[in-house]
Write an enzyme that holds these catalytic residues in place. Structure first.
Site, PDB file in Angstrom:
ATOM      1  N   SER A  12       0.789  -1.165   0.045  1.00  0.00           N
ATOM      2  CA  SER A  12       0.067  -0.044  -0.122  1.00  0.00           C
ATOM      3  C   SER A  12       0.821   1.243  -0.058  1.00  0.00           C
ATOM      4  O   SER A  12       1.600   1.410   0.951  1.00  0.00           O
ATOM      5  CB  SER A  12      -1.030  -0.047   1.141  1.00  0.00           C
ATOM      6  OG  SER A  12      -1.532   1.225   1.248  1.00  0.00           O
ATOM      7  N   ASP A  39      -4.771   3.617  -1.802  1.00  0.00           N
ATOM      8  CA  ASP A  39      -5.859   3.965  -0.952  1.00  0.00           C
ATOM      9  C   ASP A  39      -6.112   4.993  -1.056  1.00  0.00           C
ATOM     10  O   ASP A  39      -5.693   6.228  -0.739  1.00  0.00           O
ATOM     11  CB  ASP A  39      -5.309   3.754   0.708  1.00  0.00           C
ATOM     12  CG  ASP A  39      -5.266   2.146   0.981  1.00  0.00           C
ATOM     13  OD1 ASP A  39      -6.248   1.552   0.869  1.00  0.00           O
ATOM     14  OD2 ASP A  39      -4.234   1.607   1.457  1.00  0.00           O
ATOM     15  N   MET A  41      -8.971   8.079   0.119  1.00  0.00           N
ATOM     16  CA  MET A  41      -9.458   8.548   1.305  1.00  0.00           C
ATOM     17  C   MET A  41      -9.891   9.917   1.028  1.00  0.00           C
ATOM     18  O   MET A  41      -9.201  10.865   0.632  1.00  0.00           O
ATOM     19  CB  MET A  41      -8.894   8.503   2.314  1.00  0.00           C
ATOM     20  CG  MET A  41      -8.087   7.073   2.787  1.00  0.00           C
ATOM     21  SD  MET A  41      -7.147   7.337   4.344  1.00  0.00           S
ATOM     22  CE  MET A  41      -6.506   5.621   4.239  1.00  0.00           C
ATOM     23  N   MET A  72     -11.961   4.571  -0.307  1.00  0.00           N
ATOM     24  CA  MET A  72     -12.696   4.872   1.098  1.00  0.00           C
ATOM     25  C   MET A  72     -13.168   6.223   0.720  1.00  0.00           C
ATOM     26  O   MET A  72     -12.934   7.059   1.504  1.00  0.00           O
ATOM     27  CB  MET A  72     -11.498   4.589   2.108  1.00  0.00           C
ATOM     28  CG  MET A  72     -11.369   3.088   2.319  1.00  0.00           C
ATOM     29  SD  MET A  72      -9.939   3.108   3.352  1.00  0.00           S
ATOM     30  CE  MET A  72      -8.358   3.219   1.935  1.00  0.00           C
ATOM     31  N   MET A 141     -11.862  -5.694   5.725  1.00  0.00           N
ATOM     32  CA  MET A 141     -10.649  -4.963   6.278  1.00  0.00           C
ATOM     33  C   MET A 141     -10.506  -5.530   7.764  1.00  0.00           C
ATOM     34  O   MET A 141     -11.051  -5.977   8.358  1.00  0.00           O
ATOM     35  CB  MET A 141     -11.279  -3.754   6.428  1.00  0.00           C
ATOM     36  CG  MET A 141     -11.438  -2.747   5.302  1.00  0.00           C
ATOM     37  SD  MET A 141     -10.189  -2.341   4.260  1.00  0.00           S
ATOM     38  CE  MET A 141      -9.297  -1.313   5.635  1.00  0.00           C
ATOM     39  N   ASP A 177      -6.541  -6.311   4.229  1.00  0.00           N
ATOM     40  CA  ASP A 177      -5.778  -5.112   4.236  1.00  0.00           C
ATOM     41  C   ASP A 177      -5.776  -4.427   5.705  1.00  0.00           C
ATOM     42  O   ASP A 177      -7.286  -4.338   6.231  1.00  0.00           O
ATOM     43  CB  ASP A 177      -6.730  -4.011   3.324  1.00  0.00           C
ATOM     44  CG  ASP A 177      -5.964  -2.328   3.344  1.00  0.00           C
ATOM     45  OD1 ASP A 177      -5.148  -2.378   3.977  1.00  0.00           O
ATOM     46  OD2 ASP A 177      -6.506  -1.712   2.740  1.00  0.00           O
TER      47      ASP A 177
END
Length: 226
Positions: A12, A39, A41, A72, A141, A177
């Site tokens: 990641s 990722d 966000m 996310m 998750m 993750d």
């Protein structure tokens, strides 16, 4: 993209050096990364802000393997096309992020990407039971989304096992993750996960100038699972 259940490691970039993300992706792949995990966000669905489709597009030339984009964010649908255009191979949305996740998954596939659905630690496996024919990846998750470096939540292990039973013979990856390192990786691999996202466990072990640490870290995870 041929489907297989062999163990894959997806570093990641949330844990990488943001001043050198392109070089970080190249270094991780050269040291054995199978996928690169991005990722995204929004500071709304999760309490953190990372980056958007422009950064993903800028990184695409530096990622020769799989670009795995984990959204996310909420809402998801207005941004699917932008991440597809940025070069995502997989786009994963959270089942909790909107009321029409079935439509979201169809839109991801219609945009030419593989579709993933993520579940927060408090969301049961049954939440995705009716979505299995619409997905290419399930992501339970193992930490609450929003920040890197959190402690692994043990209750995800039986959830992974349940998801693996639900998947059966379908060509669906199970990705995990959060808090993945050589001590937790064997637990999730044995339960049925085949894609392990690792952030600080990889990028915390080296640098662009000393990338051998990335390779050592990924080998340690693979050997622990073997």
């Amino acid at each position: 993209m041929t489907f297989d259940r062999s163990l894959k490691i997806a570093p990641s970039i949330l844990a990488a050096d943001f001043a050198a993300l392109g070089a970080e992706c190249e270094a991780a792949e050269a040291q054995g990364a199978d996928w690169m995990h991005l990722d995204v966000m929004d500071g709304h669905y999760v309490p953190n802000i990372s980056f958007g489709p422009a950064i993903c597009a800028a990184l695409r030339p530096h990622i020769r393997k799989v670009m795995d984009v984990h959204l996310m964010i909420a809402p998801v649908d207005p941004y699917i096309e932008a991440f597809a255009q940025a070069g995502a191979d997989f786009i994963t949305a959270h089942v909790e992020a909107g009321p029409h996740v079935h439509r979201t998954l169809q839109a991801i596939r219609a945009a030419g990407c593989k579709a993933g659905v993520a579940l927060n630690p408090g969301t049961p496996a049954e939440a995705v039971a009716d979505l299995l024919d619409e997905v290419d990846l399930l992501l339970p998750m193992s930490v609450n989304p929003g920040f890197g470096g959190q402690k692994f939540i043990q209750t995800v292990v039986p959830k992974i096992r349940k998801l693996r039973d639900m998947v059966g013979d379908r060509p669906i990856h199970i990705q995990v993750d959060g808090g993945i390192d050589p001590s937790t990786a064997p637990l999730v691999a044995e339960a049925g996960a085949d894609v392990l996202v690792a952030g600080s466990a990889v990028f915390g072990k080296g640098s662009v100038d000393a990338p051998e640490g990335y390779g050592d870290a990924m080998r340690a995870i693979r050997e622990a699972c073997a």
